[in-house]
Motif scaffolding. Structure first.
Motif, PDB file in Angstrom:
ATOM      1  N   SER A  15       0.871  -1.189   0.000  1.00 27.58           N
ATOM      2  CA  SER A  15       0.000   0.000   0.000  1.00 27.58           C
ATOM      3  C   SER A  15       0.899   1.227   0.000  1.00 27.58           C
ATOM      4  N   ASP A  16       0.879   2.030   1.093  1.00 34.14           N
ATOM      5  CA  ASP A  16       1.733   3.216   1.116  1.00 34.14           C
ATOM      6  C   ASP A  16       2.983   3.022   1.973  1.00 34.14           C
ATOM      7  N   THR A  17       3.119   1.836   2.551  1.00 38.19           N
ATOM      8  CA  THR A  17       4.261   1.598   3.446  1.00 38.19           C
ATOM      9  C   THR A  17       5.465   1.097   2.649  1.00 38.19           C
ATOM     10  N   VAL A  18       6.532   1.866   2.747  1.00 35.81           N
ATOM     11  CA  VAL A  18       7.763   1.453   2.051  1.00 35.81           C
ATOM     12  C   VAL A  18       8.457   0.388   2.896  1.00 35.81           C
ATOM     13  N   VAL A  19       8.735  -0.758   2.275  1.00 33.40           N
ATOM     14  CA  VAL A  19       9.389  -1.843   3.013  1.00 33.40           C
ATOM     15  C   VAL A  19      10.866  -1.919   2.612  1.00 33.40           C
ATOM     16  N   LEU A  20      11.108  -1.810   1.328  1.00 30.26           N
ATOM     17  CA  LEU A  20      12.491  -1.798   0.839  1.00 30.26           C
ATOM     18  C   LEU A  20      12.689  -0.535   0.023  1.00 30.26           C
ATOM     19  N   ASN A  21      13.814   0.132   0.267  1.00 29.31           N
ATOM     20  CA  ASN A  21      14.038   1.379  -0.444  1.00 29.31           C
ATOM     21  C   ASN A  21      15.411   1.383  -1.115  1.00 29.31           C
ATOM     22  N   ASP A  22      15.408   1.161  -2.422  1.00 27.66           N
ATOM     23  CA  ASP A  22      16.643   1.286  -3.187  1.00 27.66           C
ATOM     24  C   ASP A  22      17.751   0.322  -2.732  1.00 27.66           C
ATOM     25  N   VAL A  23      17.401  -0.909  -2.590  1.00 30.04           N
ATOM     26  CA  VAL A  23      18.377  -1.898  -2.117  1.00 30.04           C
ATOM     27  C   VAL A  23      19.237  -2.389  -3.288  1.00 30.04           C
ATOM     28  N   SER A  24      20.535  -2.346  -3.106  1.00 28.62           N
ATOM     29  CA  SER A  24      21.447  -2.890  -4.119  1.00 28.62           C
ATOM     30  C   SER A  24      22.410  -3.860  -3.438  1.00 28.62           C
ATOM     31  N   LEU A  56       8.228  -8.118  -8.633  1.00 31.03           N
ATOM     32  CA  LEU A  56       9.121  -6.981  -8.406  1.00 31.03           C
ATOM     33  C   LEU A  56       8.427  -5.679  -8.815  1.00 31.03           C
ATOM     34  N   GLN A  57       8.442  -4.681  -7.923  1.00 30.54           N
ATOM     35  CA  GLN A  57       7.783  -3.408  -8.257  1.00 30.54           C
ATOM     36  C   GLN A  57       8.759  -2.425  -8.908  1.00 30.54           C
ATOM     37  N   ASN A  58       9.932  -2.274  -8.256  1.00 28.29           N
ATOM     38  CA  ASN A  58      10.905  -1.323  -8.777  1.00 28.29           C
ATOM     39  C   ASN A  58      12.315  -1.879  -8.678  1.00 28.29           C
ATOM     40  N   GLY A  59      13.151  -1.514  -9.639  1.00 30.08           N
ATOM     41  CA  GLY A  59      14.537  -1.960  -9.601  1.00 30.08           C
ATOM     42  C   GLY A  59      14.762  -3.133 -10.536  1.00 30.08           C
ATOM     43  N   HIS A  60      15.928  -3.756 -10.366  1.00 25.64           N
ATOM     44  CA  HIS A  60      16.295  -4.834 -11.277  1.00 25.64           C
ATOM     45  C   HIS A  60      16.989  -5.953 -10.495  1.00 25.64           C
ATOM     46  N   ILE A  61      16.649  -7.183 -10.839  1.00 17.62           N
ATOM     47  CA  ILE A  61      17.318  -8.326 -10.201  1.00 17.62           C
ATOM     48  C   ILE A  61      17.872  -9.220 -11.302  1.00 17.62           C
ATOM     49  N   ASP A  62      19.164  -9.469 -11.239  1.00 20.00           N
ATOM     50  CA  ASP A  62      19.797 -10.306 -12.267  1.00 20.00           C
ATOM     51  C   ASP A  62      20.296 -11.610 -11.637  1.00 20.00           C
ATOM     52  N   PHE A 190      23.923  -6.006   6.346  1.00 23.00           N
ATOM     53  CA  PHE A 190      22.982  -5.625   7.389  1.00 23.00           C
ATOM     54  C   PHE A 190      21.858  -4.791   6.779  1.00 23.00           C
ATOM     55  N   LEU A 191      20.637  -5.310   6.870  1.00 22.75           N
ATOM     56  CA  LEU A 191      19.469  -4.609   6.318  1.00 22.75           C
ATOM     57  C   LEU A 191      18.838  -3.787   7.434  1.00 22.75           C
ATOM     58  N   SER A 192      18.836  -2.469   7.230  1.00 21.35           N
ATOM     59  CA  SER A 192      18.400  -1.561   8.291  1.00 21.35           C
ATOM     60  C   SER A 192      16.894  -1.312   8.264  1.00 21.35           C
ATOM     61  N   ARG A 193      16.297  -1.394   9.430  1.00 20.04           N
ATOM     62  CA  ARG A 193      14.861  -1.123   9.547  1.00 20.04           C
ATOM     63  C   ARG A 193      14.584   0.365   9.296  1.00 20.04           C
ATOM     64  N   LYS A 194      15.516   1.210   9.813  1.00 21.98           N
ATOM     65  CA  LYS A 194      15.291   2.650   9.685  1.00 21.98           C
ATOM     66  C   LYS A 194      15.414   3.101   8.230  1.00 21.98           C
ATOM     67  N   GLU A 195      16.492   2.656   7.594  1.00 19.00           N
ATOM     68  CA  GLU A 195      16.759   3.160   6.233  1.00 19.00           C
ATOM     69  C   GLU A 195      16.135   2.282   5.154  1.00 19.00           C
ATOM     70  N   LYS A 196      15.636   1.109   5.530  1.00 14.42           N
ATOM     71  CA  LYS A 196      15.000   0.161   4.607  1.00 14.42           C
ATOM     72  C   LYS A 196      15.946  -0.163   3.446  1.00 14.42           C
ATOM     73  N   ASN A 197      17.180  -0.304   3.805  1.00 12.91           N
ATOM     74  CA  ASN A 197      18.222  -0.439   2.814  1.00 12.91           C
ATOM     75  C   ASN A 197      19.394  -1.214   3.418  1.00 12.91           C
ATOM     76  N   ILE A 198      20.323  -1.671   2.559  1.00 12.39           N
ATOM     77  CA  ILE A 198      21.505  -2.334   3.114  1.00 12.39           C
ATOM     78  C   ILE A 198      22.483  -1.255   3.569  1.00 12.39           C
ATOM     79  N   LYS A 199      22.744  -1.280   4.881  1.00 12.10           N
ATOM     80  CA  LYS A 199      23.506  -0.176   5.450  1.00 12.10           C
ATOM     81  C   LYS A 199      24.992  -0.494   5.510  1.00 12.10           C
TER      82      LYS A 199
END
Lengths: 241, 245
Positions: A15-24, A56-62, A190-199
């Protein structure tokens, strides 16, 4: 060398909750990479996206179109079929080959049983066996040891490493257990809850990829990698505040 | 099981005693022992066994068409996009209709021979299997087992046989149990009016000739058949549910 698995700018929303943000993330072939983070940060979601179980909604997985196996958290079999039939359906092994393999790991007595009657540890051994023997190049493991006691866990860690040494797939393990991550991994992200990204990604030297598996399976990783443990522990603690 | 037998024996003993002391009229309510004796006689000496065969043939032929059709459609609506949206309202609208009500129409379309009876019985069996199996497949497709199918890429045969049909065996057996019992009802009803053989015909003719004890024998045979179906399918359901998580 080309990476076995590459994630580029993967984002996901419910919905409107971001779970993952720009993870590479890039994972080298034949290594064990662990994704650590507190409960609910989207670790399992990332595995589902990689395996295409979630769109997958956004980004690319190879994944280089390689075959992927998945080890789920709990006993995940077709409960209406025997273990033997379950293995036969998901691996391309002939019955004879399977019998030899299962005998090697002293699991033959369970083959004719229905999954319901297996203990958690034995069930998970068959889950791991299924994931490795079908010769997938990528094995995704979603907290496969979380419901086991400490003794069973160590047994299963060694079982995993033994299979990995034989088949050499790339493993992406998801866990919230620091001990487990240190015990098994070449690299820990380490996947951060705050940043929703690999920190942060921690590279652990002299690990399995370099052939140094013996010390790992015989001694507790926590003592050897106290420094790494502290770094990860601090990250996890900070993330929870 | 012991309790079931005990309660049945108690009921039959009461009935037997009521007849013995002529508290109830034995012409309309013959004693259980007389009914059993008469049934054996009819099965061995008369042609009741042939009537049973005709009824079972109709039920068998109807099942042969209805069961595969129900399985096929249940798989289709759960797998073909939007098909369920078209089929389900039709099923919901026609299912509550007593199937016997359409029998005159079937007679008109298929004539008074066996075809109309088989179609009627088949329709009755179809609905119950289809409805149960559709729910079962939907449950299965929303379970973690379906993730396994997607990960390990089953062949089409394994998908249908080992995943869908074996995975929904509880719902499928429940559908068969309900469907075949209802089918048996429809066999009897369809044989009442436009048949010259079958158990339904036998019961109706016996009533017509005022051979009340033969009516009871016909009913006893139907009860035994119903019980056999019940026993077989209940055993299968129990065995199946034993394996599931």
């Amino acid at each position: 060398m080309k990476n076995a698995l590459t994630l580029s700018n993967v984002s996901h929303k419910f919905s409107d909750t971001v779970v993952l943000n720009d993870v590479s993330l890039s994972i080298a072939p034949g290594t064990i990479h662990t994704l650590i983070g507190t409960t609910g940060v989207g670790k399992s979601l990332l595995l589902r996206l990689i395996s295409n179980l979630t769109v997958l909604q956004n980004g690319h997985i190879d994944t280089n179109n390689e075959k992927i196996s998945y080890v789920f958290q709990n006993n995940s079999f077709f409960s209406w079929l025997t273990i033997e039939k379950n293995l036969e359906l998901s691996s391309n092994l002939k019955i004879k080959e399977m019998e030899i393999l299962v005998k090697r790991f002293k699991l033959e007595e369970y083959l004719k049983m229905y999954p319901k009657y297996l203990s958690g540890g034995t069930g998970q051994k068959f889950n791991l066996l299924r994931a490795f023997v079908n010769r997938s190049n990528i094995v995704l493991m979603d907290e496969p040891f979380s419901h086991l006691d400490v003794i069973q866990r160590e047994d299963l860690y060694n079982f995993t490493l033994e299979l990995w040494k034989e088949y050499r797939p790339t493993i992406l393990l998801v866990t919230h257990d620091i001990d487990e991550a240190l015990y098994l991994s070449d690299k820990i992200s380490f996947l951060s809850r705050k940043e929703k990204n690999i920190k942060y990604t921690l590279e652990i030297e002299n690990r399995h990829s370099n052939g140094n598996t013996k010390s790992l399976v015989t001694e507790r990783a926590k003592d050897h990698y106290l420094r790494d443990f502290k770094i990860l522990y601090n990250y996890l603690s900070e993330d929870l505040v | 099981m012991k309790k079931t037998i005990a309660s049945m024996l108690f009921f039959l003993t009461c009935w037997q005693l009521l007849c013995h002391f002529i508290i109830i009229d034995p012409v309309f309510f013959p004693a259980p022992l007389s009914i059993i004796k008469n049934t054996f006689f009819l099965l061995i000496q008369d042609n009741l066994l042939v009537q049973v065969f005709y009824s079972m043939k109709r039920l068998g032929l109807a099942s042969l068409v209805a069961i595969p059709a129900a399985i096929f459609l249940a798989i289709a609506v759960t797998h073909v996009k939007n098909l369920d949206n078209y089929i389900n309202p039709v099923i919901a609208f026609t299912f509550p209709l007593p199937k016997v009500a359409i029998y005159p129409l079937l007679l008109l379309i298929f004539g008074i021979d066996d075809t109309s009876k088989i179609v009627l019985i088949g329709i009755g069996i179809f609905y119950l299997i289809f409805i149960n199996l559709r729910i079962g497949i939907k449950r299965l497709l929303n379970s973690q087992s379906y993730d396994l199918v997607r990960i390990y890429k089953l062949t089409r045969f394994d998908y249908i046989w080992n995943f869908i049909l074996k995975g929904t065996q509880q719902e499928l057996i429940t559908g068969l149990k309900l469907g075949l019992n209802y089918g048996l009802t429809l066999v009897v009803v369809s044989e009442f009016s436009t048949s010259n053989n079958g158990i339904g015909y036998f019961i109706w003719r016996s009533w017509d000739q005022f051979k009340i004890i033969n009516v009871y024998s016909g009913i006893l045979i139907l009860s035994i058949l119903g019980f056999v179906f019940y026993f077989i399918f209940n055993t299968l359901i129990e065995r199946a549910s034993d394996r599931f998580y």
